[in-house]
Structure formats: structure tokens, C-alpha cells
Design a protein around this motif. Sequence first.
Motif, short mmCIF file in Angstrom:
data_model
loop_
_atom_site.label_atom_id
_atom_site.label_comp_id
_atom_site.label_asym_id
_atom_site.label_seq_id
_atom_site.Cartn_x
_atom_site.Cartn_y
_atom_site.Cartn_z
N ILE A 66 25.51 3.01 7.12
CA ILE A 66 25.59 4.09 6.13
C ILE A 66 26.70 5.08 6.48
CG2 ILE A 66 23.16 3.91 5.54
CD1 ILE A 66 22.75 6.48 7.25
N ARG A 67 27.12 5.82 5.48
CA ARG A 67 28.15 6.84 5.66
C ARG A 67 27.57 8.02 6.46
NH1 ARG A 67 32.33 5.71 2.27
NH2 ARG A 67 31.86 4.17 0.64
N PRO A 68 28.40 8.66 7.30
CA PRO A 68 27.91 9.79 8.11
C PRO A 68 27.28 10.90 7.27
CG PRO A 68 30.09 9.08 8.86
CD PRO A 68 29.80 8.32 7.60
N GLU A 69 27.86 11.17 6.11
CA GLU A 69 27.36 12.27 5.29
C GLU A 69 26.01 11.96 4.63
OE1 GLU A 69 30.60 10.11 2.83
OE2 GLU A 69 30.21 10.66 4.93
N SER A 70 25.58 10.69 4.66
CA SER A 70 24.31 10.30 4.04
C SER A 70 23.15 10.33 5.02
CB SER A 70 24.42 8.89 3.45
OG SER A 70 25.42 8.82 2.47
N ARG A 71 23.43 10.41 6.30
CA ARG A 71 22.40 10.28 7.33
C ARG A 71 21.29 11.32 7.18
NH1 ARG A 71 20.79 11.29 12.62
NH2 ARG A 71 20.60 9.43 13.95
N PHE A 115 11.12 1.68 3.40
CA PHE A 115 12.00 2.04 4.52
C PHE A 115 11.14 2.63 5.63
CE2 PHE A 115 14.51 5.41 6.67
CZ PHE A 115 15.49 4.61 7.24
N VAL A 116 11.42 2.21 6.88
CA VAL A 116 10.72 2.74 8.04
C VAL A 116 11.75 3.37 8.96
CG1 VAL A 116 9.26 2.22 10.02
CG2 VAL A 116 8.96 0.95 7.89
N CYS A 117 11.61 4.68 9.16
CA CYS A 117 12.55 5.42 9.99
C CYS A 117 12.14 5.31 11.46
CB CYS A 117 12.58 6.88 9.56
SG CYS A 117 13.77 7.89 10.47
N SER A 118 13.04 4.84 12.29
CA SER A 118 12.73 4.64 13.71
C SER A 118 12.28 5.93 14.37
CB SER A 118 13.95 4.09 14.45
OG SER A 118 14.38 2.88 13.89
N ILE A 174 17.23 10.66 6.42
CA ILE A 174 16.23 10.92 7.46
C ILE A 174 15.43 12.18 7.19
CG2 ILE A 174 15.90 11.43 9.91
CD1 ILE A 174 18.28 9.67 10.52
N GLU A 175 16.12 13.27 6.90
CA GLU A 175 15.45 14.57 6.76
C GLU A 175 14.87 14.79 5.36
OE1 GLU A 175 14.93 16.33 9.30
OE2 GLU A 175 16.34 15.43 10.73
N ASP A 176 15.62 14.43 4.34
CA ASP A 176 15.20 14.71 2.96
C ASP A 176 14.46 13.54 2.31
OD1 ASP A 176 16.47 17.14 3.28
OD2 ASP A 176 18.36 16.41 2.43
N ARG A 177 14.36 12.43 3.03
CA ARG A 177 13.63 11.26 2.53
C ARG A 177 14.19 10.73 1.22
NH1 ARG A 177 10.86 9.86 7.09
NH2 ARG A 177 10.66 11.81 8.21
N LYS A 178 15.51 10.72 1.11
CA LYS A 178 16.15 10.22 -0.09
C LYS A 178 16.24 8.70 -0.05
CE LYS A 178 17.23 14.32 -1.81
NZ LYS A 178 16.60 14.84 -3.05
N ASN A 179 16.17 8.08 -1.23
CA ASN A 179 16.43 6.65 -1.31
C ASN A 179 17.86 6.37 -0.88
OD1 ASN A 179 13.86 6.13 -2.36
ND2 ASN A 179 14.55 6.37 -4.48
#
Length: 374
Positions: free
Chosen positions: A287-292, A362-365, A296-301
Motif C-alpha cells: 500500500i501507499r505510505p499515505e494510506s497506512r 481484513f485482519v490487522c496484525s 489501520i487507525e480509521d478502519r477504512k476499506n
Amino acid sequence: MLEQDRKIKRVVIKIGSSSLTSMHGEISRRKLENLANQIVALKDAGYETAVVSSGAVAAGYRKLGCIQRPTSLPEKQAAASIGQGLLMESYSELFLSHGYVASQILITRSDFANENRYNNMKNTLNVLLERGIIPIINENDTVTVDRLRFGDNDTLSAKVAALIEADQLIILSDIDGLYDANPNDNPDAKLLDKVHEITPEIEAAAGGSGSAVGTGGMKSKISAVKIAMASGIDSFLGKADSKDILVKAVSGTAKGTYFNQDPEGFNLDNNQQWIAFHSGPEGEVIIRPESREAIIEDRKNILPSDILQVKGRFGEGAVVRVMDGTGEEIGLGRINYSSGKLEETLIEEECERKEAIEQDTFVCSRDFALPVSV
């Protein structure tokens, strides 16, 4: 008489090799009878119980003609083919004497990795439990090769508990719980009776060794507990030969360690559990750096426009690793595009109409502090 805790209905009990075998490596009738009687007490009180039982290799290797536990794979598998039958014979006899029927289920890691077989296992186990049968579950050591092994029955028991949405996982071994340091090295080590989070300090303290007839030490037990906690399942770790250990474990009075996740923590649903623990990723998206932060934080698709690069070949609906530009794994997700289609449409506006990965697949590590695809 034991009364059922109404918050706990379905229990998975993991019994290690040392908890079932004698010092000579054969089945100890006394140990087996003691645990079987306690399982019967749980059944009589209304609990649904599944047993993940080690001991097949340990029980069978002497009858194979080996003086010591074998080290070669063919001999281990041959010993398991003998020992598994002995285990089931003993379990069946003991439970039938109390009016309960035992069934045998042998599993390999690939049974979990295949989504259809995963669902079939779930359905079968649910039928057995709902009809009062006691499933006796073990890894299929006779046919399993290293790359398809769970590695230990601690991990298998946690995956089974998650599969059937158990209320409690009880791990029995030759240790009486989790300590804040290795009690073999530190005489001041203290037993932790309650744990709500597996911290790096706890993992560092979980160095311990397994017994001569087992494969799992404290490290594998902590890994199993992490799977259970991520699935919203409470766990208990205690010593198998403690008096009435199973009866006390379900009532919350046993000596040992109770693992209860913070109620406000993240829990995985059944679909996310399969993605996180069983699926076997088929490729990667970077993914692009600006999407991280948004992911992760905002729970966006995750949109196609969030993806910078595609690695590997995979079809629509496959599970892929989601990586950032530094090589860190962010999590796992089910992709809505094939790799070819995703590469073709990354710059096309119409692909924005369909998310690449939705948050519910999606499962966030980071949320679960564990390696995905255990």
C-alpha cells in the motif's frame, strides 16, 4: 455435584503427552482414568466437551519395538498409527462405562487451510457436541509431513476452540501455569493467576521446555492462548495432576493461570479467524505510505488506489498479505480482484467502485499482537 457455570457451555480440553503416559512412555491407566472421570463430571453437569489429546507417538513407540522415542519421521508415524488406536480404545471404554460415546477426529493443517474442509469440520464437530458425543481430536501424525504440521497440540487446541466457538480452552500440562520468570532459573518467580494481555514481557518469560514425551513448551502455550484471546475465548493453563483440575478450572477456582481478554478488545469473527490463522496467503499487495493510517487507525476499506504494487499471482477472493513500503506486514485480507485484474485497473477510475479489501475481511496484525497465519 458440579453445577454448570451458565456463562460457559462449550469447553475444549487439551491434554499433553506427559499428562497421559507413564515414565516408560506408555499410556498410564491411572492418569487417563482420572481425567476421563473429570470429563464425565463436566458432561453430567451439562457441559459440551471436546478433547484434543496428545500421546499417540508416546503410547505406541514401545510396541513398535523402539527403546526410546523415535526421531525419524517414518518411525514416529508408525508409532502414532499404533498409539492412536490405543488411545481411542482407552477413551472409548472409559466414557462408555459412564454412558457417553467418544468419536475420533484426526486433522492436518491443510484441513484448516482449505475453506470447504474447514467448514465441514466445524459442521461435524457441532453435530457431535450437540448430540452429546465427546470428540477426541489429534493431529493426523501418521500422514502429516513437516510443512503441514501444527507443530504441537497447543496450537491445534486453540484453533479447534476458535473453530467451534468454545467458551473456554483448558490447556493441561506438567506445569502449573504461567510465571513472571522461568521458575527453573529463578526461585523468586511468581505464578500469574490472571492475565488480560500477552505483553512482550510475558512472551520473553515464556521460554520453558516441554517434557521428554511432549513437543510443546510454554512458548507454544502462549501462542495458543493468543489465538484463543483473539477469538474471544477465555483460557486456562494448569497442571494435569492437580486434584479435580478440570472441575475447578471451569468454576474459576483452580490453581493455574486464567487468560481473559479485556472486554473492550478486538475479537475476530469466524471468517476473520479463518483468514488470520488458517488461510495461507497467496500473494502480497503493497500500500501507499499515505494510506497506512487510514487503513489501520480509521478502519477504512482498502481501495485499488491505495495499492502501490502487486506481488504474486492470485485469483479473486484469495487471501493476501497487506504490506507497507518498508516491508512491514500490516495484516491479511481477502482480495476482491485477481492479481491480473488488479494490475490492469490500478489506474482506472471505474475500479474505485469496488473495494480491493473490505474491513470485515481484513485482519490487522497490530490489533492482535500475533503473527497471522499461525
